[in-house]
Design a protein around this motif. Structure first.
Motif, mmCIF file in Angstrom:
data_model
loop_
_atom_site.group_PDB
_atom_site.id
_atom_site.type_symbol
_atom_site.label_atom_id
_atom_site.label_comp_id
_atom_site.label_asym_id
_atom_site.label_seq_id
_atom_site.Cartn_x
_atom_site.Cartn_y
_atom_site.Cartn_z
ATOM 1 N N ARG A 41 -17.798 -32.502 -51.832
ATOM 2 C CA ARG A 41 -16.853 -31.868 -50.900
ATOM 3 C C ARG A 41 -15.577 -32.671 -50.647
ATOM 4 N N LEU A 42 -15.526 -33.921 -51.056
ATOM 5 C CA LEU A 42 -14.362 -34.763 -50.769
ATOM 6 C C LEU A 42 -13.521 -34.934 -52.036
ATOM 7 N N HIS A 43 -12.247 -34.532 -51.955
ATOM 8 C CA HIS A 43 -11.356 -34.545 -53.110
ATOM 9 C C HIS A 43 -10.051 -35.255 -52.746
ATOM 10 N N VAL A 44 -9.486 -36.008 -53.689
ATOM 11 C CA VAL A 44 -8.245 -36.743 -53.466
ATOM 12 C C VAL A 44 -7.177 -36.239 -54.430
ATOM 13 N N VAL A 45 -5.983 -35.990 -53.896
ATOM 14 C CA VAL A 45 -4.842 -35.561 -54.702
ATOM 15 C C VAL A 45 -3.809 -36.683 -54.708
ATOM 16 N N VAL A 59 -16.390 -28.430 -60.061
ATOM 17 C CA VAL A 59 -14.931 -28.345 -60.030
ATOM 18 C C VAL A 59 -14.347 -28.872 -61.329
ATOM 19 N N LEU A 60 -14.870 -29.995 -61.809
ATOM 20 C CA LEU A 60 -14.356 -30.576 -63.051
ATOM 21 C C LEU A 60 -14.587 -29.651 -64.244
ATOM 22 N N ARG A 61 -15.731 -28.965 -64.278
ATOM 23 C CA ARG A 61 -15.970 -28.015 -65.373
ATOM 24 C C ARG A 61 -14.994 -26.852 -65.302
ATOM 25 N N ALA A 62 -14.716 -26.384 -64.074
ATOM 26 C CA ALA A 62 -13.741 -25.302 -63.917
ATOM 27 C C ALA A 62 -12.352 -25.774 -64.335
ATOM 28 N N LEU A 120 -7.310 -26.283 -57.681
ATOM 29 C CA LEU A 120 -8.437 -26.706 -56.851
ATOM 30 C C LEU A 120 -8.829 -25.613 -55.871
ATOM 31 N N PHE A 121 -7.845 -25.027 -55.197
ATOM 32 C CA PHE A 121 -8.185 -23.999 -54.205
ATOM 33 C C PHE A 121 -8.604 -22.690 -54.859
ATOM 34 N N MET A 122 -8.221 -22.468 -56.117
ATOM 35 C CA MET A 122 -8.795 -21.366 -56.863
ATOM 36 C C MET A 122 -10.288 -21.564 -57.054
ATOM 37 N N CYS A 123 -10.678 -22.830 -57.211
ATOM 38 C CA CYS A 123 -12.088 -23.152 -57.447
ATOM 39 C C CYS A 123 -12.932 -23.121 -56.174
ATOM 40 N N ILE A 124 -12.336 -23.408 -55.016
ATOM 41 C CA ILE A 124 -13.164 -23.608 -53.814
ATOM 42 C C ILE A 124 -12.947 -22.573 -52.713
ATOM 43 N N THR A 125 -11.999 -21.621 -52.901
ATOM 44 C CA THR A 125 -11.794 -20.588 -51.885
ATOM 45 C C THR A 125 -11.798 -19.210 -52.523
ATOM 46 N N GLU A 126 -12.023 -18.226 -51.669
ATOM 47 C CA GLU A 126 -11.882 -16.822 -52.041
ATOM 48 C C GLU A 126 -10.620 -16.280 -51.372
ATOM 49 N N PRO A 127 -10.039 -15.195 -51.903
ATOM 50 C CA PRO A 127 -8.879 -14.597 -51.234
ATOM 51 C C PRO A 127 -9.205 -14.268 -49.774
ATOM 52 N N ARG A 144 -0.984 -17.461 -55.299
ATOM 53 C CA ARG A 144 -1.862 -16.994 -56.375
ATOM 54 C C ARG A 144 -3.305 -16.805 -55.933
ATOM 55 N N ASN A 145 -3.729 -17.593 -54.951
ATOM 56 C CA ASN A 145 -5.140 -17.562 -54.558
ATOM 57 C C ASN A 145 -5.429 -16.736 -53.327
ATOM 58 N N GLY A 146 -4.401 -16.404 -52.557
ATOM 59 C CA GLY A 146 -4.613 -15.594 -51.367
ATOM 60 C C GLY A 146 -5.314 -16.319 -50.246
#
Length: 446
Positions: free
Chosen positions: A278-282, A306-309, A133-140, A161-163
């Motif tokens: 913007r709202l995600h549940v884990v 996000v789902l496609r990624a 998820l954070f790979m999809c929504i953040t940059e290093p 892994r995502n920095g």
């Protein structure tokens, strides 16, 4: 600088990338204690002076019941598709069973809540879910705000892994979420450090505190994030590990006071469109189902991008087909699920009661937990000075003298030295009370 030089030397010596060298860092400061405790564990007969590890957020109290039910799921007839490639976000059957479970148990059947299989991605544990998820929504280099104290591995989960960089934000006290003003101040500080703040990560019920946050304060934090166009990630992995005695049904079982953000989102009319992206549940089975080794984590999101990624990256951490079949079979057995969760809550309540009674006898203050498998204890009275060095000395003495492994408050990014997390569901009651007895004796000598 010295750390950077050490990593560069490691990379050169072993042919690692900078990313690979950084991954060799331990995820938390007390990892060495884990291995020592595993090699010399406490046994009341064979090793009464062995180590007692109270730093693992794992539940073994009701594990036999879930193991038996999962075995029945494996034994049930499996279609040939379990041996073939399938949807990398999880089979249709498993995602449908999980969506029904989350609606019925987490959202308590609220008719306003819509959870569909198409909104879910099921991967090998919540760690994999958060990583992807954070790979999809953040940059290093991006910052993620996390109310402190928090789960000590979040820093590593975001960074390795995502920095991305975890930024702890303290509230007015340990059990309070930060206010919008405190969150604003954290954003200003992060920006002054050259970091863009992309998300806020919330955990409810809380690890390490074992509290359920007040719905109003949780909503304040969620609305603050949405109003600032940030991603809001809510980890609800302890949603059914609630053992509060304040509200019981006719059978004496706990009435779960937890309110899922999936219910709360129905009250976000002003931010409805923003919440959709913007709202995600884990969620996952590791805690509520005593199943950390099963590696079943879930992302519920309405963000189609996000789902496609996830269609792509989930390939690297999908569950084996037979496991998906067995877990779906288990979740579809709603009567068993209800009985299991009630039994597990009773076991958690009894174990928590044994621990808090022992702590009270030892005169050790503890936060009043109602969920999870944690006791957040306050040992400031036994510290010679209020410094992180003194907290470490106290932790080290507990490890070496009392042979107890605790989670230091510093690893949970607590704002003040002297607090520690104890995990009570991974050991026997005898081991638990023995550990507190040792701690009491050690503190008397400290």
């Amino acid at each position: 600088m010295a750390d950077d030089e050490e990593l560069a030397a490691l990379a050169a010596a072993h042919g690692l990338s900078a990313r690979g060298a950084a991954a060799t860092r331990p995820p938390f400061s007390y990892l060495h204690a884990f291995f020592r405790a595993m090699s010399e564990p406490f046994d009341p007969t064979d090793r009464p002076d062995g180590y007692i590890n109270l730093a693992v957020a794992q539940n073994f109290l009701t594990v036999d019941a879930v193991q038996k039910r999962l075995l029945a799921g494996f034994a049930s007839p499996q279609p040939a598709s379990t041996a073939a490639y399938d949807n990398m976000k999880g089979s249709e059957r498993l995602r449908t069973a999980m969506a029904a479970h989350m609606h019925r148990v987490l959202a308590k059947g609220d008719y306003r809540v819509k959870i569909s299989a198409d909104q879910l991605c099921i991967s090998a544990g919540c760690g994999a879910i958060l990583d992807n998820l954070f790979m999809c929504i953040t940059e290093p280099g991006d910052a993620v705000l996390i109310p402190a104290p928090y789960y000590p591995a979040f820093d590593n989960d975001l960074r390795v892994r995502n920095g991305a960089v975890a930024v702890p934000v303290c509230g007015d006290d340990a059990v309070s979420l930060p206010t919008p003003t405190q969150l604003d101040e954290a954003v200003e500080k992060a920006r002054a450090d050259g970091r863009a703040v992309k998300a806020i990560l919330l955990t409810n019920p809380s690890n390490p505190l074992g509290v359920i946050y007040e719905e109003d304060s949780l909503m304040d934090a969620i609305i603050w994030g949405l109003a600032n166009d940030m991603h809001v990630v809510v980890d609800e992995v302890y949603a059914s590990s609630v053992f509060a005695q304040s509200d019981l049904d006719d059978r004496g079982d706990c009435v779960n006071p937890f309110v899922s953000v999936m219910v709360s989102e129905t009250n976000l009319a002003a931010y409805e469109e923003t919440a959709k992206t913007r709202l995600h549940v884990v969620y996952g089975l590791s805690k509520d189902f005593c199943a950390s080794g099963y590696r079943v984590g879930v992302l519920r999101t309405r963000n189609e991008g996000v789902l496609r990624a996830m269609d792509n990256v989930a390939y690297f951490c999908t569950l084996p087909g037979p496991m998906q079949h067995a877990v779906a079979d288990m979740l579809e057995d709603e009567r068993w699920v209800d009985e299991f969760l009630a039994e597990n809550a009773r076991n958690l309540r009894a174990q928590h009661g044994a621990l808090t009674a022992a702590l009270a006898d030892a005169g050790i203050p503890v936060v009043n937990a109602v969920a999870g498998m944690f006791a957040w204890i306050d040992l400031r009275e036994w510290m010679k000075e209020s410094t992180w060095e003194e907290e470490n000395r106290l932790w080290t003495r507990a490890f070496e003298r009392a042979k107890i492994v605790m989670t230091p408050g510093r690893d949970c990014r607590h704002g003040e030295p002297g607090s520690f997390r104890l995990c009570f569901a991974t050991v026997t009651t005898e081991a638990l009370t023995t550990a507190v007895g040792r701690l009491k004796e050690m503190l008397a000598e400290h």
